[in-house]
Design a protein around this motif. Structure first.
Motif, PDB file in Angstrom:
ATOM      1  N   GLU A  63      -6.755  -2.714  -2.795  1.00  0.00           N
ATOM      2  CA  GLU A  63      -6.153  -1.507  -2.206  1.00  0.00           C
ATOM      3  C   GLU A  63      -7.497  -0.711  -2.093  1.00  0.00           C
ATOM      4  OE1 GLU A  63      -1.548  -1.498  -1.749  1.00  0.00           O
ATOM      5  OE2 GLU A  63      -2.444  -0.396  -3.474  1.00  0.00           O
TER       6      GLU A  63
ATOM      7  N   ALA B 218       1.376  -0.018   6.148  1.00  0.00           N
ATOM      8  CA  ALA B 218       1.233  -1.379   5.688  1.00  0.00           C
ATOM      9  C   ALA B 218       1.160  -2.346   6.748  1.00  0.00           C
ATOM     10  CB  ALA B 218       2.314  -1.764   4.855  1.00  0.00           C
TER      11      ALA B 218
ATOM     12  N   ASP C  65      -4.629   3.487   4.103  1.00  0.00           N
ATOM     13  CA  ASP C  65      -4.566   4.988   4.042  1.00  0.00           C
ATOM     14  C   ASP C  65      -5.540   5.503   4.999  1.00  0.00           C
ATOM     15  OD1 ASP C  65      -4.107   7.798   3.478  1.00  0.00           O
ATOM     16  OD2 ASP C  65      -4.089   7.207   1.113  1.00  0.00           O
TER      17      ASP C  65
ATOM     18  N   LEU D 136       9.154  -0.781   2.911  1.00  0.00           N
ATOM     19  CA  LEU D 136       8.540  -0.652   4.045  1.00  0.00           C
ATOM     20  C   LEU D 136       9.447  -0.307   5.240  1.00  0.00           C
ATOM     21  CD1 LEU D 136       6.802  -4.355   3.749  1.00  0.00           C
ATOM     22  CD2 LEU D 136       5.568  -2.094   3.685  1.00  0.00           C
TER      23      LEU D 136
ATOM     24  N   LEU E  54       5.564  -5.079  -2.266  1.00  0.00           N
ATOM     25  CA  LEU E  54       6.173  -4.014  -1.449  1.00  0.00           C
ATOM     26  C   LEU E  54       7.510  -4.785  -0.882  1.00  0.00           C
ATOM     27  CD1 LEU E  54       3.062  -3.280   1.023  1.00  0.00           C
ATOM     28  CD2 LEU E  54       4.139  -1.684  -0.480  1.00  0.00           C
TER      29      LEU E  54
ATOM     30  N   ARG F 274      -1.602  -2.318   2.216  1.00  0.00           N
ATOM     31  CA  ARG F 274      -1.521  -1.063   2.499  1.00  0.00           C
ATOM     32  C   ARG F 274      -2.810  -0.465   2.866  1.00  0.00           C
ATOM     33  NH1 ARG F 274       1.578   2.194  -2.198  1.00  0.00           N
ATOM     34  NH2 ARG F 274      -0.120   1.262  -3.285  1.00  0.00           N
TER      35      ARG F 274
ATOM     36  N   ASP G 136       4.639   5.179  -6.289  1.00  0.00           N
ATOM     37  CA  ASP G 136       4.396   4.281  -4.957  1.00  0.00           C
ATOM     38  C   ASP G 136       5.800   3.689  -4.487  1.00  0.00           C
ATOM     39  OD1 ASP G 136       1.680   4.071  -4.390  1.00  0.00           O
ATOM     40  OD2 ASP G 136       1.559   2.862  -6.424  1.00  0.00           O
TER      41      ASP G 136
ATOM     42  N   CYS H 106       4.776   3.507   4.980  1.00  0.00           N
ATOM     43  CA  CYS H 106       5.115   3.760   3.197  1.00  0.00           C
ATOM     44  C   CYS H 106       4.684   5.006   2.945  1.00  0.00           C
ATOM     45  CB  CYS H 106       4.589   2.403   2.504  1.00  0.00           C
ATOM     46  SG  CYS H 106       3.196   1.666   3.252  1.00  0.00           S
TER      47      CYS H 106
END
Length: 199
Positions: free
Chosen positions: A152, A122, A135, A170, A3, A133, A166, A103
């Motif tokens: 993840e 994130a 979700d 950030l 990231l 990260r 992706d 993100c």
């Protein structure tokens, strides 16, 4: 995935604004309630994540016609799409001084069509040198996102061969394309037709 921190000063990822309004009384009250079940920052991050993932419905799944984008409204109405739920999670985490970024992913159908941007967050928890990260979209058959700081566990993994990606940046605030789509949509069905296809 590596990231990219867009702003070197972590204070940008703690800020309140008109979208991630963590100074709002409802956000503060919800944060305090959640923190009673969490002895440290890690436990709080998991508790807040699971609250947003499970207690706030994804409107595409529930069929709720309302469109929310401000964190306090998402929490009050318990409704929102992935972007809105990310705003709510960011607000709850920032309320407890946990740096949180927004993100995005570009996802599509199995045939590589109908691309749309998907939102997640994130976090940078104490003692960890990297961002993780998360979700909070909400689970359903075929989607099993979990709180994990090492491996993840997002709703979806990207498939580059289908044009998915992706985005590594950030963001301290919502991407303008995302926020504009949310603000311009009077109802969910309109939003479904106007989701950004990329950033």
């Amino acid at each position: 995935m590596e990231l990219i921190q867009e702003v070197p000063d972590l204070s940008a990822y703690l800020a309140a604004d008109s979208v991630i309004d963590h100074e709002h009384p409802l956000v503060r009250e919800t944060s305090e309630q959640l923190s009673r079940m969490a002895p440290d920052a890690y436990a709080y991050a998991r508790t807040a994540y699971e609250y947003v993932r499970d207690a706030i419905a994804h409107s595409f799944d529930s069929g709720d016609p309302r469109v929310t984008w401000r964190a306090s409204d998402v929490i009050e109405q318990r409704n929102g799409i992935c972007y809105a739920k990310s705003h709510a999670l960011a607000a709850l985490l920032r309320a407890k001084s946990i740096p949180t970024a927004l993100c995005y992913q570009r996802l599509g159908d199995d045939d590589g069509s109908n691309h749309a941007v998907h939102g997640l967050v994130a976090v940078k928890l104490p003692g960890r040198g990297t961002w993780s990260r998360l979700d909070a979209r909400g689970n359903k058959p075929g989607v099993d996102a979990q709180f994990s700081l090492v491996d993840e566990r997002l709703a979806w993994s990207v498939r580059p061969e289908l044009g998915e990606t992706d985005y590594p940046v950030l963001f301290a605030a919502p991407h303008p394309a995302v926020l504009n789509a949310l603000r311009a949509a009077p109802v969910r069905r309109h939003l479904e037709r106007t989701l950004p296809a990329g950033l």
